[in-house]
Design a protein around this motif. Structure first.
Motif, PDB file in Angstrom:
ATOM      1  N   UNK A  74      -1.314 -29.271  14.950  1.00  0.00           N
ATOM      2  CA  UNK A  74      -2.001 -27.942  14.934  1.00  0.00           C
ATOM      3  C   UNK A  74      -1.262 -26.969  14.228  1.00  0.00           C
ATOM      4  N   UNK A  75      -0.415 -27.312  13.473  1.00  0.00           N
ATOM      5  CA  UNK A  75       0.440 -26.406  12.765  1.00  0.00           C
ATOM      6  C   UNK A  75       0.444 -26.697  11.267  1.00  0.00           C
ATOM      7  N   UNK A  76       0.894 -25.760  10.454  1.00  0.00           N
ATOM      8  CA  UNK A  76       0.968 -25.788   8.989  1.00  0.00           C
ATOM      9  C   UNK A  76       2.583 -26.766   8.658  1.00  0.00           C
ATOM     10  N   UNK A 105       8.318 -30.017  -5.238  1.00  0.00           N
ATOM     11  CA  UNK A 105       7.137 -28.748  -5.058  1.00  0.00           C
ATOM     12  C   UNK A 105       7.031 -28.316  -3.772  1.00  0.00           C
ATOM     13  N   UNK A 106       6.663 -27.029  -3.491  1.00  0.00           N
ATOM     14  CA  UNK A 106       6.477 -26.591  -2.141  1.00  0.00           C
ATOM     15  C   UNK A 106       5.191 -27.306  -1.614  1.00  0.00           C
ATOM     16  N   UNK A 107       5.706 -28.008  -0.387  1.00  0.00           N
ATOM     17  CA  UNK A 107       4.528 -28.655   0.304  1.00  0.00           C
ATOM     18  C   UNK A 107       3.460 -27.838   1.173  1.00  0.00           C
ATOM     19  N   UNK A 108       2.107 -28.530   1.264  1.00  0.00           N
ATOM     20  CA  UNK A 108       1.199 -27.811   2.111  1.00  0.00           C
ATOM     21  C   UNK A 108       0.614 -28.760   2.905  1.00  0.00           C
ATOM     22  N   UNK A 109      -0.162 -28.356   3.853  1.00  0.00           N
ATOM     23  CA  UNK A 109      -1.148 -29.173   4.520  1.00  0.00           C
ATOM     24  C   UNK A 109      -1.264 -28.683   5.988  1.00  0.00           C
ATOM     25  N   UNK A 110      -1.428 -29.733   6.946  1.00  0.00           N
ATOM     26  CA  UNK A 110      -1.230 -29.579   8.320  1.00  0.00           C
ATOM     27  C   UNK A 110      -0.886 -30.644   9.058  1.00  0.00           C
ATOM     28  N   UNK A 111      -0.082 -30.619  10.076  1.00  0.00           N
ATOM     29  CA  UNK A 111       0.668 -31.541  10.730  1.00  0.00           C
ATOM     30  C   UNK A 111       0.421 -31.254  12.543  1.00  0.00           C
ATOM     31  N   UNK A 168      -2.048 -39.274   7.179  1.00  0.00           N
ATOM     32  CA  UNK A 168      -1.598 -39.868   8.698  1.00  0.00           C
ATOM     33  C   UNK A 168      -2.566 -39.173   9.734  1.00  0.00           C
ATOM     34  N   UNK A 169      -3.826 -40.121  10.281  1.00  0.00           N
ATOM     35  CA  UNK A 169      -4.794 -39.480  11.242  1.00  0.00           C
ATOM     36  C   UNK A 169      -5.134 -37.940  10.922  1.00  0.00           C
ATOM     37  N   UNK A 170      -4.649 -37.226  11.722  1.00  0.00           N
ATOM     38  CA  UNK A 170      -5.123 -35.739  11.310  1.00  0.00           C
ATOM     39  C   UNK A 170      -4.078 -35.032  10.623  1.00  0.00           C
ATOM     40  N   UNK A 171      -2.851 -35.841  10.245  1.00  0.00           N
ATOM     41  CA  UNK A 171      -1.981 -34.950   9.516  1.00  0.00           C
ATOM     42  C   UNK A 171      -1.974 -35.214   8.093  1.00  0.00           C
ATOM     43  N   UNK A 172      -1.583 -34.220   7.188  1.00  0.00           N
ATOM     44  CA  UNK A 172      -1.622 -34.299   5.798  1.00  0.00           C
ATOM     45  C   UNK A 172      -0.398 -33.575   5.232  1.00  0.00           C
ATOM     46  N   UNK A 173       0.398 -34.270   4.685  1.00  0.00           N
ATOM     47  CA  UNK A 173       1.584 -33.678   3.748  1.00  0.00           C
ATOM     48  C   UNK A 173       1.191 -33.569   2.249  1.00  0.00           C
ATOM     49  N   UNK A 217       5.941 -27.194   7.606  1.00  0.00           N
ATOM     50  CA  UNK A 217       7.342 -26.543   7.445  1.00  0.00           C
ATOM     51  C   UNK A 217       8.574 -27.335   7.988  1.00  0.00           C
ATOM     52  N   UNK A 218       9.631 -26.928   7.742  1.00  0.00           N
ATOM     53  CA  UNK A 218      10.902 -27.770   8.206  1.00  0.00           C
ATOM     54  C   UNK A 218      10.820 -28.232   9.781  1.00  0.00           C
ATOM     55  N   UNK A 219      10.064 -27.437  10.554  1.00  0.00           N
ATOM     56  CA  UNK A 219       9.963 -27.705  11.906  1.00  0.00           C
ATOM     57  C   UNK A 219       8.903 -28.740  12.195  1.00  0.00           C
ATOM     58  N   UNK A 220       7.727 -28.676  11.315  1.00  0.00           N
ATOM     59  CA  UNK A 220       6.770 -29.699  11.683  1.00  0.00           C
ATOM     60  C   UNK A 220       6.765 -30.918  10.910  1.00  0.00           C
ATOM     61  N   UNK A 221       7.429 -31.087   9.579  1.00  0.00           N
ATOM     62  CA  UNK A 221       7.377 -32.278   8.728  1.00  0.00           C
ATOM     63  C   UNK A 221       7.961 -33.388   9.612  1.00  0.00           C
ATOM     64  N   UNK A 222       9.299 -33.153  10.389  1.00  0.00           N
ATOM     65  CA  UNK A 222       9.842 -34.371  10.964  1.00  0.00           C
ATOM     66  C   UNK A 222       8.900 -35.018  12.153  1.00  0.00           C
ATOM     67  N   UNK A 223       7.926 -34.373  12.273  1.00  0.00           N
ATOM     68  CA  UNK A 223       6.986 -34.878  13.389  1.00  0.00           C
ATOM     69  C   UNK A 223       6.156 -36.043  12.871  1.00  0.00           C
ATOM     70  N   UNK A 224       6.213 -36.098  11.643  1.00  0.00           N
ATOM     71  CA  UNK A 224       5.577 -37.391  11.066  1.00  0.00           C
ATOM     72  C   UNK A 224       6.336 -38.581  11.159  1.00  0.00           C
ATOM     73  N   UNK A 225       7.555 -38.495  11.607  1.00  0.00           N
ATOM     74  CA  UNK A 225       8.172 -39.633  11.797  1.00  0.00           C
ATOM     75  C   UNK A 225       7.654 -40.420  12.791  1.00  0.00           C
ATOM     76  N   UNK A 226       7.512 -41.986  12.540  1.00  0.00           N
ATOM     77  CA  UNK A 226       6.757 -42.742  13.489  1.00  0.00           C
ATOM     78  C   UNK A 226       5.248 -42.884  13.040  1.00  0.00           C
ATOM     79  N   UNK A 227       4.665 -42.184  12.331  1.00  0.00           N
ATOM     80  CA  UNK A 227       3.497 -42.081  12.084  1.00  0.00           C
ATOM     81  C   UNK A 227       3.164 -43.328  10.966  1.00  0.00           C
TER      82      UNK A 227
END
Length: 202
Positions: free
Chosen positions: A132-134, A124-130, A163-168, A136-146
């Motif tokens: 300081x951004x929402x 399904x369509x993801x939501x959350x915060x990574x 993961x910390x302040x991140x939520x997917x 999306x395809x550009x922000x989700x890869x930033x979770x790698x390593x968390x």
């Protein structure tokens, strides 16, 4: 019904469709042979019913089937039907808590989050915060390593990785759902450590 044995020549000429699946089924057979106590009471009917159920759900998902994973899913379902308590009491949070996110795969219309060898698939369509951004395809890869601090499941609403302040998070159902499954979590077995495979679907 008269049962016929296929000739050796026919067997040799038949193409192997998926060597990985064949190897996984042999591994499953070896595990049943080496650990008969875990399979005690599991009948052929239960095994074939598990095979039918796993393949049927995979086909209904509308996504490419990873045939190499089918034997592990069959074992989890067959053993769960024989003794449902261990699987039904397994907490999905325990399967991922403390693991490092090692990869994010965007596959057609779904997303795979790899945490070592555990995979969370969101349909399904993801939501959350990574950061300081929402999401999306550009922000989700930033979770790698968390490192995953928690996997939250709110039945009928969403499944989220924190993961910390991140939520997917992925909604359960809703307008972006394309089929009966919204989120899937799969943990392969580690028989040498006494860890069975586990499979959750929301």
């Amino acid at each position: 019904m008269k049962w016929m044995r296929r000739s050796d020549s026919a067997h040799r000429s038949a193409p192997v469709q998926d060597p990985a699946m064949a190897g996984a089924f042999w591994d499953l057979r070896d595990h049943a042979h080496d650990h008969p106590d875990e399979w005690d009471g599991v009948t052929a009917e239960v095994v074939f019913q598990a095979v039918a159920g796993v393949i049927e759900r995979a086909a209904e998902s509308g996504t490419a089937i990873d045939w190499s994973a089918i034997p592990s899913l069959v074992a989890a379902e067959a053993l769960g039907r024989n003794d449902p308590a261990p699987l039904s009491t397994t907490d999905p949070n325990e399967a991922v808590q403390g693991l490092r996110i090692t990869g994010i795969n965007f596959v057609h219309d779904f997303i795979e989050v790899h945490m070592d060898d555990v995979i969370l698939t969101g349909y399904t369509q993801p939501f959350g915060i990574i950061g300081c951004a929402g999401v999306g395809p550009s922000s989700i890869p930033r979770l790698v390593g968390k490192v995953v601090e928690e996997l939250s499941v709110v039945e009928g609403e969403y499944v989220a990785i924190d993961s910390g302040e991140n939520r997917l998070a992925f909604p359960i159902g809703g307008p972006s759902a394309k089929g009966p499954e919204s989120v899937r979590l799969y943990r392969p077995a580690h028989h040498e450590l006494g860890i069975p495979s586990a499979h959750w679907i929301w």
